[in-house]
Scaffold this motif. Structure first.
Motif, PDB file in Angstrom:
ATOM      1  N   GLN A  24       0.793  -1.226   0.000  1.00 27.47           N
ATOM      2  CA  GLN A  24       0.000   0.000   0.000  1.00 27.47           C
ATOM      3  C   GLN A  24       0.829   1.282   0.000  1.00 27.47           C
ATOM      4  O   GLN A  24       0.273   2.384  -0.033  1.00 27.47           O
ATOM      5  N   ALA A  25       2.137   1.166   0.020  1.00 22.99           N
ATOM      6  CA  ALA A  25       2.970   2.351   0.239  1.00 22.99           C
ATOM      7  C   ALA A  25       2.782   3.423  -0.830  1.00 22.99           C
ATOM      8  O   ALA A  25       2.615   4.608  -0.516  1.00 22.99           O
ATOM      9  N   LEU A  26       2.821   3.054  -2.112  1.00 24.61           N
ATOM     10  CA  LEU A  26       2.673   4.067  -3.163  1.00 24.61           C
ATOM     11  C   LEU A  26       1.298   4.719  -3.111  1.00 24.61           C
ATOM     12  O   LEU A  26       1.163   5.939  -3.277  1.00 24.61           O
ATOM     13  N   ASN A  65      11.109  -0.695   3.291  1.00 23.16           N
ATOM     14  CA  ASN A  65      10.559   0.606   2.925  1.00 23.16           C
ATOM     15  C   ASN A  65      10.100   0.571   1.470  1.00 23.16           C
ATOM     16  O   ASN A  65      10.510  -0.284   0.691  1.00 23.16           O
ATOM     17  N   VAL A  66       9.298   1.523   1.101  1.00 25.10           N
ATOM     18  CA  VAL A  66       8.951   1.687  -0.303  1.00 25.10           C
ATOM     19  C   VAL A  66      10.226   2.028  -1.077  1.00 25.10           C
ATOM     20  O   VAL A  66      11.093   2.745  -0.583  1.00 25.10           O
ATOM     21  N   ALA A  67      10.345   1.483  -2.285  1.00 24.78           N
ATOM     22  CA  ALA A  67      11.557   1.695  -3.087  1.00 24.78           C
ATOM     23  C   ALA A  67      11.600   3.109  -3.653  1.00 24.78           C
ATOM     24  O   ALA A  67      10.615   3.589  -4.220  1.00 24.78           O
ATOM     25  N   THR A  68      12.744   3.751  -3.538  1.00 27.30           N
ATOM     26  CA  THR A  68      12.899   5.105  -4.057  1.00 27.30           C
ATOM     27  C   THR A  68      12.632   5.148  -5.559  1.00 27.30           C
ATOM     28  O   THR A  68      12.005   6.092  -6.065  1.00 27.30           O
ATOM     29  N   MET A  74       6.604   7.169  -9.984  1.00 23.75           N
ATOM     30  CA  MET A  74       5.241   7.647  -9.774  1.00 23.75           C
ATOM     31  C   MET A  74       5.191   9.177  -9.807  1.00 23.75           C
ATOM     32  O   MET A  74       4.314   9.765 -10.457  1.00 23.75           O
ATOM     33  N   LEU A  75       6.128   9.820  -9.140  1.00 21.53           N
ATOM     34  CA  LEU A  75       6.145  11.283  -9.112  1.00 21.53           C
ATOM     35  C   LEU A  75       6.361  11.860 -10.502  1.00 21.53           C
ATOM     36  O   LEU A  75       5.732  12.858 -10.878  1.00 21.53           O
TER      37      LEU A  75
END
Length: 297
Positions: free
Chosen positions: A212-214, A247-250, A256-257
């Motif tokens: 769910q991180a993204l 952690n969510v991957a950079t 996404m950004l």
């Protein structure tokens, strides 16, 4: 709202702290320097916690003392108390982070003290940092759930964030330590905290345990947050949170950004190469974005 998002890369600290075998100091130094070369503006370098607590980062002095710091890049380090602060300052650290939790049960397991005691413990650190002109970041763990007590009331998250803000933290990172949050809950939590602490001083830190991180980051971006913590190749996991994955991957966050038309200043291909390299060094999976980009190139 600004379309620029600051990524706080936590891989060299949060990403490596739970690895099962000792990572060579040279690899840590190379990781930090390679990350800084991708355009990242903030790379959390290491932690000055006592070696028995986090053996993987026992070489903090050597790592920080030997990295070639790039102009314009910040290199914060984690410190637990005055002793850690002194160690960090002796090797030239000019930005630190302190940490506590919104869950009493987690704090007792993690740092063997209550929330109130943890705030008292780093009060003198914040006083010294203020006198020295050192920027301080505050971490609040378990903002959306705790492995020991389950649900964490949003009021507790607000209370702890307010205390850190009043104590002088320039930025407060809200961490979903076990990755149980969903977008609606994440946004509600953030917006509730932002009623007491300015949104521009808040950051979000999501683990991807339930994938769910993204989605959580996207929801929080919509709410106005512009600082996001992430870890190259999705490295990491909390040593005191059983079952919490990385952690969510950079790479995934930056992709996404970019798709949202938001700016980071990061070279995604260069970042994917760093992720591929460190995943190979640690025998860890690559990020999905990293794999896709490198296969296409």
């Amino acid at each position: 709202m600004s379309d620029h998002v600051t990524i706080v890369e936590v891989g060299p600290r949060d990403g490596l702290q739970n690895e099962p075998y000792t990572i060579p100091t040279e690899v840590k130094i190379e990781l930090i320097e390679r990350l800084a070369d991708t355009g990242l503006g903030v790379v959390e370098a290491t932690s000055f916690v006592a070696a028995p607590a986090i053996p993987q980062l026992a070489d903090a002095e050597e790592v920080f003392g030997r990295i070639q710091r790039k102009p314009g890049v910040r290199y914060p380090v984690l410190v637990p108390n005055e002793k850690g602060y002194e160690r960090a300052r002796q090797v030239g650290a000019d930005e630190i982070a302190v940490f506590t939790a919104a869950s009493e049960a987690f704090n007792k397991k993690n740092i063997n003290c209550t929330i109130a005691e943890s705030l008292q413990r780093f009060a003198p650190v914040l006083e010294r940092a203020r006198a020295d002109g050192v920027r301080v970041r505050g971490y609040v763990s378990t903002v959306l759930g705790c492995p020991y007590q389950g649900e964490v009331p949003v009021a507790e998250v607000v209370r702890v964030a307010e205390a850190l803000h009043e104590a002088g933290c320039a930025e407060i990172s809200l961490g979903d330590t076990i990755g149980v949050g969903t977008p609606a809950k994440a946004r509600t939590m953030l917006e509730t905290v932002a009623k007491s602490v300015p949104m521009e001083q808040l950051a979000v830190h999501f683990h991807d345990t339930y994938g769910q991180a993204l989605a959580n980051i996207h929801a929080c971006l919509d709410a106005g947050v512009r600082v996001v913590d992430s870890s190259v190749a999705g490295l990491g996991g909390c040593p005191y949170a059983r079952g919490a994955t990385g952690n969510v991957a950079t790479e995934d966050v930056v992709y996404m950004l970019n798709g949202l038309g938001m700016k980071t200043g990061i070279d995604l291909m260069a970042l994917a190469r760093v992720g591929d390299w460190i995943a190979g060094e640690l025998d860890r999976p690559r990020s999905r974005t990293g794999q896709a980009i490198l296969k296409r190139s």
